[in-house]
Design an enzyme around this catalytic site. Structure first.
Site, PDB file in Angstrom:
ATOM      1  CE  LYS A  38      20.031  -2.849  30.811  1.00 43.96           C
ATOM      2  NZ  LYS A  38      19.739  -2.698  32.223  1.00 43.96           N
ATOM      3  NE  ARG A 136      15.530  -8.706  35.649  1.00 41.99           N
ATOM      4  CZ  ARG A 136      15.927  -7.553  35.106  1.00 41.99           C
ATOM      5  NH1 ARG A 136      15.376  -7.114  33.988  1.00 41.99           N
ATOM      6  NH2 ARG A 136      16.865  -6.824  35.677  1.00 41.99           N
ATOM      7  CG  HIS A 165      16.987  -3.653  38.942  1.00 37.84           C
ATOM      8  ND1 HIS A 165      17.533  -2.426  38.657  1.00 37.84           N
ATOM      9  CD2 HIS A 165      16.334  -4.039  37.816  1.00 37.84           C
ATOM     10  CE1 HIS A 165      17.215  -2.082  37.409  1.00 37.84           C
ATOM     11  NE2 HIS A 165      16.490  -3.037  36.884  1.00 37.84           N
ATOM     12  NE  ARG A 220      22.194  -1.438  39.077  1.00 38.29           N
ATOM     13  CZ  ARG A 220      21.547  -1.730  40.206  1.00 38.29           C
ATOM     14  NH1 ARG A 220      22.213  -1.912  41.340  1.00 38.29           N
ATOM     15  NH2 ARG A 220      20.237  -1.853  40.209  1.00 38.29           N
ATOM     16  CE1 TYR A 262       3.311  -4.654   0.040  1.00 38.22           C
ATOM     17  CE2 TYR A 262       4.628  -3.513   1.694  1.00 38.22           C
ATOM     18  CZ  TYR A 262       4.547  -4.266   0.530  1.00 38.22           C
ATOM     19  OH  TYR A 262       5.686  -4.628  -0.137  1.00 38.22           O
ATOM     20  CB  CYS A 309       7.173  -0.739   3.512  1.00 38.76           C
ATOM     21  SG  CYS A 309       5.740  -0.063   2.686  1.00 38.76           S
ATOM     22  CG  MET A 310      11.666  -4.974   5.679  1.00 33.67           C
ATOM     23  SD  MET A 310      12.042  -6.518   4.835  1.00 33.67           S
ATOM     24  CE  MET A 310      10.659  -7.542   5.286  1.00 33.67           C
ATOM     25  CG  ASP A 311      13.401  -2.323   2.754  1.00 35.29           C
ATOM     26  OD1 ASP A 311      14.187  -2.608   3.669  1.00 35.29           O
ATOM     27  OD2 ASP A 311      12.919  -3.162   1.971  1.00 35.29           O
TER      28      ASP A 311
END
Ligand SMILES: *Cc1c(COP(=O)(O)O)cnc(C)c1O
Length: 369
Positions: A38, A136, A165, A220, A262, A309-311
């Site tokens: 998953k 859950r 589980h 699993r 930043y 930073c983002m990049d």
């Protein structure tokens, strides 16, 4: 596709194979194996990981959603696929169309699957999920017997499996053993009442490694297949499957007193040779690693300076005698004698390794080796 940006996740399929062998060694002969793939195989690449496992002779694949199951069927995977997650009744047609085994823990979903199966003249397979403590998905343990009995009377459904589980196998042996005992009790009561379910399962990676009594006849594994330990100090030798690497894209010398990135959370206290790496939180490299994590360059640990930073991410490379634009930088993985594990990064920000690998973004290509 051309990759002009040098940031990639290298996925070592030989290590995946090794880790699967470890699983096989830990369980008795005849115990079936259902790798959980998953969440894009924990960030490693759903289809390629599933195809490799398929070649290595596993018995089932475990996914969370119908989308994941469909992606596997669309890439010609014929193995049994168990959808571990819940689906809406309106989607039972999809479950049957793609020949999926569906997890069931309510009579209403069982009925919907049964009706649809009857309509097209087939028998569909399900696994019942029992909540023995997770809080859950799953039918509550004390209501499970009645539910299974009721579902067992539906003619177009075969109850092929039943499972539970563990919420805290890493930290609470007594609780986990109590879950196993409660689950065993249910299986016994069912068989005493003539309800025989062929596949019984409960073990995740921690169960496989540390609770022999949880293996039943299927396990699993997720995390351990990807070479990550569910906790520190465990014996089997696992090999990390993912490494995250990039290359230095620019180097500059910052004078003492100059700020970085930043908010200037880092101010150079001396002249600082700074390498800029083309990876950032937009790639799932957490901003929380700022001023904390290290990367490996030329076999040495170098500290991240300033906010990620983002990049881009900035690294102090002043300690390196030689360093050039284009040098490899390892964010997760090994270089020379040094290594950085996903779990090391997780610890820096108070999370788990699962989240670190799952977060490696769609923007980063996976290279399979
Ligand atoms: C994800 C998952 C697993 C695998 O757990 P790991 O801790 O990664 O081994 C097993 N069972 C279920 C139901 C899961 O959702």
């Amino acid at each position: 596709m051309n990759n002009y940006r040098p940031t990639v996740a290298k996925i070592n399929l030989a290590h995946l194979g090794h880790n699967l062998k470890v699983v096989k060694r830990l369980v008795d002969a005849g115990v079936k194996i259902m790798p959980t793939v998953k969440a894009n195989a924990y960030g490693h690449g759903l289809v390629q990981i599933a195809k490799e496992l398929d070649k290595l002779n596993i018995d089932f694949l475990g996914v969370s959603s119908l989308e994941e199951a469909i992606a596997l069927r669309s890439s010609s995977i014929k193995r049994p696929i168990l959808v571990l997650g819940e689906v809406f009744k309106k989607d039972v047609g999809v479950v049957l169309k793609y020949k999926l085994d569906q997890t069931v823990f309510s009579y209403s979903l069982a009925k919907a699957l049964n009706n649809q199966a009857k309509k097209i003249g087939i028998i569909t397979k399900i696994h019942i999920k029992v909540d023995t403590g997770m809080g859950r998905l799953g039918v509550m343990h004390k209501e499970a017997f009645e539910l299974v009995k009721k579902i067992a009377s539906l003619k177009n459904i075969k109850i092929e499996g039943i499972f539970t589980h563990f919420p805290k196998a890493e930290t609470d042996k007594a609780f986990t053993n109590k879950q196993i005992k409660a689950f065993k009790g249910l299986i016994k009561k069912l068989s005493e009442n003539g309800i025989y379910i062929p596949i019984i399962h409960s073990a995740n990676s921690m169960g496989i490694i540390d609770y022999k009594n949880s293996h039943f006849n299927l396990v699993r594994p997720g995390l351990m297949l990807y070479g990550i330990y569910p906790k520190r100090g465990l014996r089997p030798v696992l090999k990390p499957v993912m490494s995250l690497v990039t290359k230095i894209i620019f180097i500059k010398n910052l004078p003492s007193g100059h700020g970085v990135s930043y908010g200037h959370s880092f101010i150079a206290s001396k002249n600082t040779k700074t390498a800029i790496l083309p990876i950032g939180y937009g790639d799932g490299y957490f901003r929380g690693f700022s001023d904390k994590a290290q990367v490996l360059i030329r076999g040495k640990r170098c500290k991240i300076i300033g906010k990620i930073c983002m990049d881009y991410t900035m690294v102090d490379v002043s300690s390196l005698k030689k360093v050039s634009c284009g040098d490899e930088a390892v964010l997760i993985g090994t270089q020379g004698r040094e290594k950085i594990l996903a779990s090391d990064l997780a610890k820096l920000v108070g999370t788990i390794a699962y989240e670190v690998t799952c977060s490696v973004g769609a923007r980063i290509p996976r290279y399979f080796i």
